[in-house]
Scaffold this active site. Structure first.
Site, PDB file in Angstrom:
ATOM      1  N   ASP A   1      -4.629   0.692  -1.856  1.00  0.00           N
ATOM      2  CA  ASP A   1      -5.183  -0.581  -1.362  1.00  0.00           C
ATOM      3  C   ASP A   1      -5.175  -1.642  -2.462  1.00  0.00           C
ATOM      4  O   ASP A   1      -4.790  -2.790  -2.242  1.00  0.00           O
ATOM      5  CB  ASP A   1      -6.632  -0.386  -0.887  1.00  0.00           C
TER       6      ASP A   1
ATOM      7  N   HIS B   1       0.841  -1.204   0.000  1.00  0.00           N
ATOM      8  CA  HIS B   1       0.000   0.000   0.000  1.00  0.00           C
ATOM      9  C   HIS B   1       0.876   1.255   0.000  1.00  0.00           C
ATOM     10  O   HIS B   1       0.677   2.159  -0.823  1.00  0.00           O
ATOM     11  CB  HIS B   1      -0.912  -0.045   1.239  1.00  0.00           C
ATOM     12  N   GLU B   2       1.840   1.307   0.893  1.00  0.00           N
ATOM     13  CA  GLU B   2       2.677   2.509   0.967  1.00  0.00           C
ATOM     14  C   GLU B   2       3.510   2.676  -0.304  1.00  0.00           C
ATOM     15  O   GLU B   2       3.701   3.792  -0.792  1.00  0.00           O
ATOM     16  CB  GLU B   2       3.574   2.480   2.210  1.00  0.00           C
TER      17      GLU B   2
ATOM     18  N   HIS C   1       1.491   4.172  -3.023  1.00  0.00           N
ATOM     19  CA  HIS C   1       1.278   5.617  -2.889  1.00  0.00           C
ATOM     20  C   HIS C   1       2.277   6.418  -3.738  1.00  0.00           C
ATOM     21  O   HIS C   1       1.995   7.535  -4.151  1.00  0.00           O
ATOM     22  CB  HIS C   1       1.407   6.058  -1.430  1.00  0.00           C
TER      23      HIS C   1
ATOM     24  N   GLU D   1      -5.888   6.553  -1.706  1.00  0.00           N
ATOM     25  CA  GLU D   1      -5.901   5.432  -0.763  1.00  0.00           C
ATOM     26  C   GLU D   1      -6.458   4.172  -1.427  1.00  0.00           C
ATOM     27  O   GLU D   1      -5.965   3.063  -1.182  1.00  0.00           O
ATOM     28  CB  GLU D   1      -6.721   5.788   0.479  1.00  0.00           C
TER      29      GLU D   1
HETATM   30 ZN    ZN Z   1      -2.476   5.187   2.496  1.00  0.00          ZN
END
Ligand code: ZN
Length: 688
Positions: A588, A523-524, A527, A584
């Site tokens: 995800d 997830h990070e 980003h 986000e």
């Molecule tokens: Zn996030």
């Protein structure tokens, strides 16, 4: 005052101006009890009466949700919160010990801070006395020319969030340098929508907010008539500021929040406010230029200063001085503040125990002091080593994912790979701890400690001007249950607090850990390539590295997610904002896919039967998806759902789980779903 940019955190962006109010008042009777140990992958949470192909979240979390009602001191309760409560309890152990028997000067400092906070008897005895010097300063303002110097004093000496934020940030186009910046702020309600929408619900909240303001002024000694007039002024000023505020969706675009301009331009935008007087009352040196993040806001602020009477402006400042201190004054203030911000606005039934509030407060003020002791006891070195291995596995998987993308040309792929190769990771806690020696803490002065901590913080920020960027700095404290990507540093950060069950458990099989912390890492990383992160290059500068055709293909794919999530309805009559949550949701989805890819690669290296070996009756693929969905098991109050649908860039747990699995055909295959079922749609949204 820090202007922190979490282009992507895993859960909350705690830097919202509103967050300062998200603490509840005292409950003297509560004594700390160690929360039960938490485990990853909970078979008893699963509701086997539900078809996983129809509603996977209800399947993975159904029994958990039935068996875990929201505790009376919470407005949201999930597995995240279970770990958060446990980490907080373990932090309390350190604070309580330091408050009674400190062994080092640092322990004495954070122990005293905590002890001062816990002294509710003294707070009750003092009433609003600790705030009187601040209120007197506001009362003394005799003309509008003096406003700027007063605003500086309130912001810098007291941390009072009035009008705007002033701080320091990395230059978005030259990430190696730190620059000053100013942004819109100064609202008491969670978002501009709360002032500008005229539906019945918002109208009622405004009335309740006004009632709160009236009650707060009366508590401070004003008569009915004066308190009502003052509250009217607060609402009028904040409504005007809200109108001049840029919507949060627009602020996701770096181009809309980056305006590197001469300092003198502030005087053109807002000539009624003496910017030189303001600056000279902060620790800042003179500034040739700065980022005026939200220029329109400063025009609106100027109109407020020109149009409103001196008394109205003083009412606005007085309200915010009282409001920001209220959670830490005597019980009537604490209760009043709780009644509006937690109970009315968030649906929290009861006050949070004081020891919890004080533990969190100490973590915010002295997080890297107590964090040093906390990690010694709660973060084994092997956890860091395991994380490094997992991060390497995820980086490899993301690289393979980029190479396999059907919609991206080799030219842009090369750039994406260069950005990925430049990622740096920070795990657990800082290599170098912050120095708190200049922060004075007194054991009998809670409000004074808060003010000194605020001043210490802005001093720390301003000190960065003109110095090289400290790439080792952290924006979260070690016990925090969260993680973030920082686009200007192109780094991913995982505080020690999150590297525990349900995210990460040594004794569990790889499927469970890849579904937990593996997806968090993915997830990070994703980003770095979402609607915001994709606009920054490998060096952390806003810089277009895409061909026009690839960018168009990317935006076509992300718009699929905007539509998909924008149709989710977390609470009757209120859909999610697909654009606000886009980054986000992209993270995800990407995180799930690359963690799955990494898991399959590990299983392939373990031999032929590794991918089919069942545990608890589930294959590794099934365990991976269940572990992922169970991270997001939660219940929310209706009020909390409504606030977060407008303000939180993260989708609620239900949609984080279902939204991501329904876009990933490997999920449908793992559970034997067929195309066209809700969790295996004909046309999934796929970006990374
Ligand atoms: Zn996030």
């Amino acid at each position: 005052m820090t202007i922190r940019r979490f282009a992507g955190a895993l859960i909350f962006c705690s830097s919202l101006a509103f967050a300062q109010n998200m603490v509840a008042p005292a409950d003297k009777s509560a004594t700390p009890v160690e929360p039960k140990a938490i485990h990853s992958f909970d078979v008893s949470a699963i509701d086997k009466s539900v078809d996983p192909c129809v509603d996977f979240y209800a399947y993975a979390c159904g029994n958990w949700r039935k068996n875990n009602p929201i505790p009376s001191d919470q407005s949201r309760w999930g597995r995240f919160n279970e770990l958060g409560e446990r980490d907080r309890y373990l932090l309390w152990v350190d604070l309580n010990r330091a408050a009674t028997d400190p062994k080092t000067p640092l322990q004495r400092k954070y122990g005293d801070f905590y002890a001062a906070c816990m002294n509710s008897d003294l707070a009750d005895k003092l009433g609003d006395k600790p705030l009187l010097p601040t209120l007197a300063l506001i009362e003394k303002l005799s003309d509008k020319q003096g406003l700027a110097a007063l605003v500086a004093r309130l912001q810098v000496d007291n941390g009072t969030p009035v009008f705007f934020r002033f701080g320091v940030e990395q230059d978005e186009k030259n990430s190696s340098r730190e620059i000053a910046a100013v942004y819109q702020a100064g609202l008491g309600l969670p978002d501009r929508d709360y002032y500008l929408l005229d539906d019945a619900r918002m109208t009622k909240i405004r009335e309740q907010y006004k009632e709160y303001a009236v009650a707060l002024f009366k508590l401070a000694g004003d008569n009915d008539e004066k308190a009502a007039a003052e509250a009217d002024s607060v609402l009028a000023i904040e409504t005007a500021l809200a109108k001049g505020s840029t919507p949060r969706v627009e602020l996701r675009d770096p181009a809309k929040r980056y305006h590197l301009l001469p300092f003198s331009d502030l005087s053109t935008l807002a000539p009624e406010f003496s910017w030189t007087a303001y600056l000279s009352n902060t620790p800042s040196p003179t500034l040739a230029e700065l980022n005026i993040g939200t220029p329109d806001f400063f025009k609106a602020m100027n109109a407020v200063i020109a149009d409103q009477s001196l008394d109205s402006l003083k009412s606005y400042l007085r309200f915010h001085a009282l409001n920001s201190a209220a959670p830490w004054l005597s019980s009537p203030y604490v209760d009043l503040n709780f009644g509006f911000f937690e109970k009315t606005l968030q649906g929290q039934a009861e006050q949070t125990a004081r020891w919890k509030r004080c533990t969190s407060l100490t973590d915010r003020a002295l997080g890297e002091a107590v964090g040093q002791d906390w990690v010694k006891e709660n973060f084994p070195p092997q956890a860091k080593a395991s994380m490094q291995k997992l991060v390497a596995a995820l980086e490899k998987a993301l690289n393979e994912d980029i190479q396999s993308l059907p919609w991206m040309t080799p030219e842009t792929k090369e750039q994406a790979e260069a950005k990925l190769a430049a990622f740096r990771e920070k795990i657990g806690y800082p290599e170098k701890w912050r120095d708190y020696s200049k922060l004075e803490v007194k054991r009998d002065d809670l409000i004074g400690n808060l003010h000194r901590a605020a001043a210490f913080q802005i001093d720390y920020e301003i000190n960065k001007l003109g110095k090289p960027v400290d790439e080792k700095e952290w924006s979260m404290t070690p016990p925090t249950v969260n993680a973030y990507y920082q686009p200007s540093n192109n780094d991913i950060n995982f505080p020690a607090g999150i590297l525990q069950p349900p995210f990460f458990e040594f004794s569990k099989d790889p499927a469970v850990n890849f579904g937990g912390i593996g997806v968090v890492i993915g997830h990070e990383m994703t980003h770095g390539f979402d609607d915001q992160g994709s606009k920054y290059d490998a060096k952390g500068n806003v810089n277009n590295w895409w061909t026009p055709a690839d960018r168009a293909a990317f935006e076509e794919r992300t718009s699929c997610e905007v539509n998909e999530y924008g149709n989710f309805e977390p609470v009757a009559g209120q859909k999610l904002n697909g654009k606000l949550t886009l980054g986000e949701n992209t993270a995800d989805n990407g995180g799930l896919r690359i963690a799955y890819r990494a898991l399959m690669s590990v299983l392939a290296s373990e031999g032929d039967d590794a991918a089919t070996r069942k545990i608890d009756g589930y294959t590794p693929a099934q365990r991976f998806f269940i572990s992922f969905a169970q991270i997001w098991c939660e219940n929310r109050t209706e009020q909390y759902s409504r606030v977060s649908a407008r303000t939180d860039p993260h989708s609620p747990g239900m949609f984080r789980a279902n939204g991501a699995v329904q876009n990933f055909d490997e999920f449908g295959k793992a559970f034997g779903c067929h195309k066209g079922q809700p969790m295996m749609p004909e046309h999934p949204c796929v970006v990374w």
